[in-house]
Structures are given as C-alpha cells and as structure tokens.
Design a protein around this motif. Structure first.
Motif, PDB file in Angstrom:
ATOM      1  N   GLN A   1       0.835  -1.201   0.000  1.00 51.60           N
ATOM      2  CA  GLN A   1       0.000   0.000   0.000  1.00 51.60           C
ATOM      3  C   GLN A   1       0.869   1.250   0.000  1.00 51.60           C
ATOM      4  O   GLN A   1       1.583   1.531   0.965  1.00 51.60           O
ATOM      5  N   ASP A   2       0.828   1.991  -1.108  1.00 48.65           N
ATOM      6  CA  ASP A   2       1.394   3.328  -1.143  1.00 48.65           C
ATOM      7  C   ASP A   2       0.271   4.326  -0.895  1.00 48.65           C
ATOM      8  O   ASP A   2      -0.891   3.954  -0.758  1.00 48.65           O
ATOM      9  N   GLU A   3       0.604   5.602  -0.847  1.00 52.10           N
ATOM     10  CA  GLU A   3      -0.391   6.605  -0.469  1.00 52.10           C
ATOM     11  C   GLU A   3      -1.577   6.627  -1.422  1.00 52.10           C
ATOM     12  O   GLU A   3      -2.735   6.692  -0.994  1.00 52.10           O
ATOM     13  N   GLU A   4      -1.318   6.562  -2.718  1.00 51.10           N
ATOM     14  CA  GLU A   4      -2.388   6.711  -3.701  1.00 51.10           C
ATOM     15  C   GLU A   4      -2.683   5.445  -4.489  1.00 51.10           C
ATOM     16  O   GLU A   4      -3.631   5.424  -5.281  1.00 51.10           O
ATOM     17  N   GLU A   5      -1.891   4.391  -4.327  1.00 50.88           N
ATOM     18  CA  GLU A   5      -2.083   3.209  -5.157  1.00 50.88           C
ATOM     19  C   GLU A   5      -1.657   1.940  -4.437  1.00 50.88           C
ATOM     20  O   GLU A   5      -0.968   1.976  -3.415  1.00 50.88           O
ATOM     21  N   LEU A   6      -2.100   0.816  -5.010  1.00 50.49           N
ATOM     22  CA  LEU A   6      -1.838  -0.500  -4.463  1.00 50.49           C
ATOM     23  C   LEU A   6      -1.079  -1.341  -5.485  1.00 50.49           C
ATOM     24  O   LEU A   6      -1.256  -1.176  -6.694  1.00 50.49           O
ATOM     25  N   THR A   7      -0.242  -2.243  -4.978  1.00 49.19           N
ATOM     26  CA  THR A   7       0.512  -3.173  -5.823  1.00 49.19           C
ATOM     27  C   THR A   7       0.346  -4.581  -5.278  1.00 49.19           C
ATOM     28  O   THR A   7       0.500  -4.806  -4.070  1.00 49.19           O
ATOM     29  N   LEU A   8       0.027  -5.532  -6.151  1.00 49.44           N
ATOM     30  CA  LEU A   8      -0.001  -6.948  -5.782  1.00 49.44           C
ATOM     31  C   LEU A   8       1.301  -7.606  -6.216  1.00 49.44           C
ATOM     32  O   LEU A   8       1.771  -7.391  -7.341  1.00 49.44           O
ATOM     33  N   ILE A   9       1.865  -8.394  -5.323  1.00 50.48           N
ATOM     34  CA  ILE A   9       2.963  -9.279  -5.674  1.00 50.48           C
ATOM     35  C   ILE A   9       2.362 -10.675  -5.779  1.00 50.48           C
ATOM     36  O   ILE A   9       1.973 -11.288  -4.777  1.00 50.48           O
ATOM     37  N   ASP A  10       2.233 -11.159  -7.008  1.00 53.95           N
ATOM     38  CA  ASP A  10       1.528 -12.388  -7.348  1.00 53.95           C
ATOM     39  C   ASP A  10       0.016 -12.217  -7.162  1.00 53.95           C
ATOM     40  O   ASP A  10      -0.435 -11.247  -6.544  1.00 53.95           O
ATOM     41  N   ALA A  11      -0.747 -13.165  -7.748  1.00 62.62           N
ATOM     42  CA  ALA A  11      -2.185 -12.922  -7.883  1.00 62.62           C
ATOM     43  C   ALA A  11      -3.064 -14.076  -7.430  1.00 62.62           C
ATOM     44  O   ALA A  11      -4.282 -13.946  -7.463  1.00 62.62           O
ATOM     45  N   GLY A  12      -2.473 -15.179  -6.997  1.00 66.27           N
ATOM     46  CA  GLY A  12      -3.310 -16.292  -6.547  1.00 66.27           C
ATOM     47  C   GLY A  12      -3.909 -17.074  -7.703  1.00 66.27           C
ATOM     48  O   GLY A  12      -3.647 -16.829  -8.875  1.00 66.27           O
ATOM     49  N   TRP A  13      -4.725 -18.056  -7.344  1.00 66.40           N
ATOM     50  CA  TRP A  13      -5.296 -18.998  -8.304  1.00 66.40           C
ATOM     51  C   TRP A  13      -6.265 -18.324  -9.262  1.00 66.40           C
ATOM     52  O   TRP A  13      -6.858 -17.285  -8.962  1.00 66.40           O
ATOM     53  N   ALA A  14      -6.502 -18.996 -10.375  1.00 64.24           N
ATOM     54  CA  ALA A  14      -7.613 -18.631 -11.256  1.00 64.24           C
ATOM     55  C   ALA A  14      -8.918 -18.784 -10.478  1.00 64.24           C
ATOM     56  O   ALA A  14      -9.103 -19.748  -9.723  1.00 64.24           O
ATOM     57  N   GLY A  15      -9.813 -17.818 -10.630  1.00 64.20           N
ATOM     58  CA  GLY A  15     -11.099 -17.873  -9.961  1.00 64.20           C
ATOM     59  C   GLY A  15     -11.149 -17.199  -8.610  1.00 64.20           C
ATOM     60  O   GLY A  15     -12.187 -17.210  -7.956  1.00 64.20           O
ATOM     61  N   THR A  16     -10.049 -16.584  -8.182  1.00 64.34           N
ATOM     62  CA  THR A  16     -10.021 -15.944  -6.861  1.00 64.34           C
ATOM     63  C   THR A  16     -10.046 -14.425  -6.933  1.00 64.34           C
ATOM     64  O   THR A  16      -9.894 -13.760  -5.907  1.00 64.34           O
ATOM     65  N   ALA A  17     -10.240 -13.856  -8.115  1.00 61.03           N
ATOM     66  CA  ALA A  17     -10.192 -12.398  -8.250  1.00 61.03           C
ATOM     67  C   ALA A  17     -11.257 -11.711  -7.409  1.00 61.03           C
ATOM     68  O   ALA A  17     -10.995 -10.689  -6.765  1.00 61.03           O
ATOM     69  N   THR A  18     -12.472 -12.266  -7.404  1.00 61.50           N
ATOM     70  CA  THR A  18     -13.550 -11.652  -6.617  1.00 61.50           C
ATOM     71  C   THR A  18     -13.210 -11.679  -5.135  1.00 61.50           C
ATOM     72  O   THR A  18     -13.383 -10.683  -4.418  1.00 61.50           O
ATOM     73  N   GLY A  19     -12.707 -12.813  -4.651  1.00 64.68           N
ATOM     74  CA  GLY A  19     -12.327 -12.915  -3.249  1.00 64.68           C
ATOM     75  C   GLY A  19     -11.217 -11.959  -2.882  1.00 64.68           C
ATOM     76  O   GLY A  19     -11.221 -11.368  -1.789  1.00 64.68           O
ATOM     77  N   THR A  20     -10.259 -11.765  -3.779  1.00 60.78           N
ATOM     78  CA  THR A  20      -9.178 -10.813  -3.535  1.00 60.78           C
ATOM     79  C   THR A  20      -9.720  -9.396  -3.419  1.00 60.78           C
ATOM     80  O   THR A  20      -9.376  -8.660  -2.485  1.00 60.78           O
ATOM     81  N   ALA A  21     -10.577  -9.009  -4.351  1.00 60.17           N
ATOM     82  CA  ALA A  21     -11.150  -7.657  -4.315  1.00 60.17           C
ATOM     83  C   ALA A  21     -11.981  -7.443  -3.054  1.00 60.17           C
ATOM     84  O   ALA A  21     -11.924  -6.381  -2.424  1.00 60.17           O
ATOM     85  N   GLU A  22     -12.765  -8.453  -2.666  1.00 58.30           N
ATOM     86  CA  GLU A  22     -13.582  -8.337  -1.461  1.00 58.30           C
ATOM     87  C   GLU A  22     -12.711  -8.207  -0.219  1.00 58.30           C
ATOM     88  O   GLU A  22     -13.032  -7.452   0.707  1.00 58.30           O
ATOM     89  N   ALA A  23     -11.599  -8.937  -0.172  1.00 60.93           N
ATOM     90  CA  ALA A  23     -10.695  -8.851   0.971  1.00 60.93           C
ATOM     91  C   ALA A  23     -10.054  -7.468   1.057  1.00 60.93           C
ATOM     92  O   ALA A  23      -9.880  -6.911   2.148  1.00 60.93           O
ATOM     93  N   ILE A  24      -9.710  -6.903  -0.088  1.00 59.35           N
ATOM     94  CA  ILE A  24      -9.139  -5.555  -0.104  1.00 59.35           C
ATOM     95  C   ILE A  24     -10.156  -4.546   0.409  1.00 59.35           C
ATOM     96  O   ILE A  24      -9.842  -3.669   1.227  1.00 59.35           O
ATOM     97  N   ARG A  25     -11.389  -4.667  -0.050  1.00 56.85           N
ATOM     98  CA  ARG A  25     -12.443  -3.752   0.422  1.00 56.85           C
ATOM     99  C   ARG A  25     -12.687  -3.917   1.922  1.00 56.85           C
ATOM    100  O   ARG A  25     -12.876  -2.930   2.643  1.00 56.85           O
ATOM    101  N   ALA A  26     -12.702  -5.160   2.388  1.00 58.67           N
ATOM    102  CA  ALA A  26     -12.964  -5.420   3.807  1.00 58.67           C
ATOM    103  C   ALA A  26     -11.891  -4.803   4.697  1.00 58.67           C
ATOM    104  O   ALA A  26     -12.146  -4.504   5.873  1.00 58.67           O
ATOM    105  N   ALA A  27     -10.701  -4.609   4.139  1.00 60.00           N
ATOM    106  CA  ALA A  27      -9.608  -3.970   4.895  1.00 60.00           C
ATOM    107  C   ALA A  27      -9.654  -2.450   4.794  1.00 60.00           C
ATOM    108  O   ALA A  27      -8.755  -1.768   5.280  1.00 60.00           O
ATOM    109  N   GLY A  28     -10.715  -1.928   4.164  1.00 58.57           N
ATOM    110  CA  GLY A  28     -10.862  -0.485   4.060  1.00 58.57           C
ATOM    111  C   GLY A  28     -10.118   0.145   2.905  1.00 58.57           C
ATOM    112  O   GLY A  28      -9.931   1.371   2.870  1.00 58.57           O
TER     113      GLY A  28
END
Length: 226
Positions: free
Chosen positions: A24-51
């Motif tokens: 987490q930088d001030e204005e943007e986010l960076t992912l290092i690796d992306a996890g399995w196929a089919g987990t994009a929704t879960g990743t986005a939801e987890a990011i939102r849940a963390a504010g």
C-alpha cells in the motif's frame, strides 16, 4: 479470504497453496503475485474489507510463471485497471506461448508437486511490461527487481530496500522456518539465487509458501543458506 496485515503498508492474501501480497502506497496499491484462477472476486472483497479500494490497484508483479501465482492476474488487471509485470524469460510462459518448464523433482517432492497441481491451471495471461534485473518498479519508495533464476528461468524477487522488505517468490520458503524452496527447474542455480538474496539482509521476508518472517529475519535467511 482475508487480508492480513504484516506491517502498516504490507498485507498477506493466503490462498492455502501459494500466497499473494499487497503493498500500500499513499495513492495506489501493488499486488505481488495474484493467486489462483477464480479468486479475483475474493481478492477484491478482501481488499475492500480492509478499508482499501481495489480500483487503486496499479500493478501486479508476477514473481514467476506457476499457476498458483499467475491464475487471477489478468482478471484482476482487467477489472481494476492494473498492469501486469513479469521477467522477460517467464513472460512467454505466462502468455501461453511456451510450456511451463518442468521441475527437477526429488523423490520426496513428488507428492507435494501432485498436490500443487490441484490448483486450477492459469489461463493465458498478458504481460504488459517485461522487466529485468535491477529495474525500478515504481512503488514502495524504490522497489527493484532481483532476477533469481533457478526455480524458473525468469523467477524474480522484489526488494524494497528503504523498508527492508523482500518478496522472494518460491526461491525461498518458510513452511518450516526459513528454507530452500521446492520444485526448482535448476536446483543449483536456485541455491545461487538464494545466496544472493541472503546478502540483501532483509528485515521482512515474504515467500510464496509459508508465513512472513519479521523477527531475526536476516540471520534466519543466512542460516538457511549456510
């Protein structure tokens, strides 16, 4: 899925087989690796849940071409406007233009490898930017690429020297303390890469498999090499 805080700017996404990290930088986010196929929704939801806002995701850095690291990269990038970065030697594999290189497996690695293949195969994934050793990546106050061949030809680590953070991909593991990783295409070359990483003396170690290390990190990495 849950976003677990390691430091105020560093978070872990645990996919059970393979892990991704969010910086987490001030204005943007960076992912290092992306996890399995089919987990994009879960990743986005987890990011939102963390504010945090997943639409602030600007880049996804792939440490290597294996399915548990690449799988959701393009779906996340397409949804949130991120670019995908990988080393030029693994980029053709990630794009689906070349086969995944076969690892040189030890006997005890065979059942672990078969278990890893239960992860969905990664779809052909675009690479927007091919990177090289020493290249600055535009986040983390000076994150740089460290080419770490051996696990795959284009494996990379990502070093944030101003924060003492090192993302190793699968060259290093922390499943049982800090150890040499598994499933290497060239085991001797991967060990040379691990020795080079130990010289960076990180204070925070983030591997593709196993818990992040935040205490006595440099000494534990050096001991694993020795």
């Amino acid at each position: 899925m849950e976003l677990l805080r390691i430091t105020p700017r560093l978070h872990l996404l645990d996919h059970s087989i393979g892990q991704a990290y969010l910086w987490q930088d001030e204005e943007e986010l960076t992912l290092i690796d992306a996890g399995w196929a089919g987990t994009a929704t879960g990743t986005a939801e987890a990011i939102r849940a963390a504010g945090l806002d997943p639409d602030r995701l600007r880049r996804i850095v792939l440490t290597h071409c294996h399915r548990d690291h690449v799988g959701s990269a393009q779906e996340l990038a397409d949804r949130h406007g991120a670019e995908i970065l990988a080393h030029r030697l693994d980029a053709p594999v990630i794009r689906g233009e070349a086969p995944v290189p076969e690892p040189d497996l030890l006997d005890w690695e065979l059942p672990l490898f078969e278990h890893g293949l239960t992860v969905p195969e990664a779809p052909p994934t675009r690479v927007d930017r091919e990177v090289e050793d020493g290249e600055e990546l535009g986040f983390g106050d000076g994150a740089v690429v460290v080419h770490t061949p051996g696990h795959t030809p284009g494996s990379i680590a990502v070093h944030l020297p101003r924060h003492g953070v090192l993302f190793t991909g699968d060259t290093v593991a922390t499943v049982q303390d800090v150890t040499f990783g598994v499933f290497h295409v060239d085991r001797a070359l991967a060990m040379e890469s691990m020795r080079a990483l130990a010289k960076l003396a990180p204070s925070v170690l983030c591997c593709g498999h196993g818990a992040p290390v935040t205490e006595d990190t440099a000494d534990r990495l050096a001991a694993a090499v020795a």
